[in-house]
Design a protein around this motif. Sequence first.
Motif, short mmCIF file in Angstrom:
data_model
loop_
_atom_site.label_atom_id
_atom_site.label_comp_id
_atom_site.label_asym_id
_atom_site.label_seq_id
_atom_site.Cartn_x
_atom_site.Cartn_y
_atom_site.Cartn_z
N ILE A 82 0.85 -1.18 0.00
CA ILE A 82 0.00 0.00 0.00
C ILE A 82 0.89 1.24 0.00
CG2 ILE A 82 -1.74 1.28 1.29
CD1 ILE A 82 -2.65 -1.42 2.45
N LYS A 83 0.65 2.12 -0.96
CA LYS A 83 1.42 3.35 -1.04
C LYS A 83 0.82 4.38 -0.10
CE LYS A 83 2.66 2.64 -5.86
NZ LYS A 83 2.55 3.15 -7.23
N LYS A 84 1.69 5.07 0.61
CA LYS A 84 1.22 6.10 1.52
C LYS A 84 0.95 7.36 0.73
CE LYS A 84 3.51 4.46 5.66
NZ LYS A 84 4.41 4.81 6.75
N ARG A 85 -0.15 7.98 1.04
CA ARG A 85 -0.52 9.23 0.37
C ARG A 85 0.20 10.39 1.03
NH1 ARG A 85 -6.84 9.47 -0.19
NH2 ARG A 85 -6.27 10.97 -1.80
N PRO A 86 0.60 11.38 0.25
CA PRO A 86 1.24 12.55 0.85
C PRO A 86 0.24 13.31 1.71
CG PRO A 86 0.97 12.83 -1.53
CD PRO A 86 0.52 11.45 -1.20
N LYS A 87 0.76 13.96 2.77
CA LYS A 87 -0.08 14.71 3.69
C LYS A 87 0.27 16.18 3.62
CE LYS A 87 -0.44 10.92 6.98
NZ LYS A 87 -0.22 10.50 8.36
N LYS A 88 -0.73 16.99 3.86
CA LYS A 88 -0.52 18.44 3.91
C LYS A 88 0.04 18.81 5.28
CE LYS A 88 -3.69 20.99 0.95
NZ LYS A 88 -4.87 21.84 0.96
N TRP A 103 3.45 19.68 1.02
CA TRP A 103 3.08 18.26 0.97
C TRP A 103 4.24 17.44 1.49
CZ3 TRP A 103 -1.70 16.63 0.15
CH2 TRP A 103 -2.60 17.50 -0.46
N GLU A 104 3.97 16.53 2.41
CA GLU A 104 5.00 15.71 3.03
C GLU A 104 4.65 14.25 2.81
OE1 GLU A 104 5.42 15.58 7.42
OE2 GLU A 104 7.09 16.96 7.00
#
Length: 105
Positions: A82-88, A103-104
Amino acid sequence: MIKPKTTKRDTREELESLVDQFIKKNGTIQQINMGESGLIDGKYNMSHIGFNEPKQDRTPLNHVVAAIQQRKQNKTTTTPPIKKRPKKKVIYDDFGDPIRWIWEE
């Protein structure tokens, strides 16, 4: 108009009133032993029990079960990570006011 649902209390009261009416019209209630109502001439009705046919042999399906389990094992091992989604993330200045968003990952 929607018909209101009958509650257990309503049903119970209706049955009690019907029994009372039956008794007031000189009706008699007979006490019957438990299980007697299912008997015919003192014996069970064997025509509807369903044990008249001989026991049938079962078809072994071990190879089918093994194939299903193999597919389940293959399915769980081949799933991609599962790919982690970038977070604001908010960047604040020295006074605690937000400056910008980044974006982190």
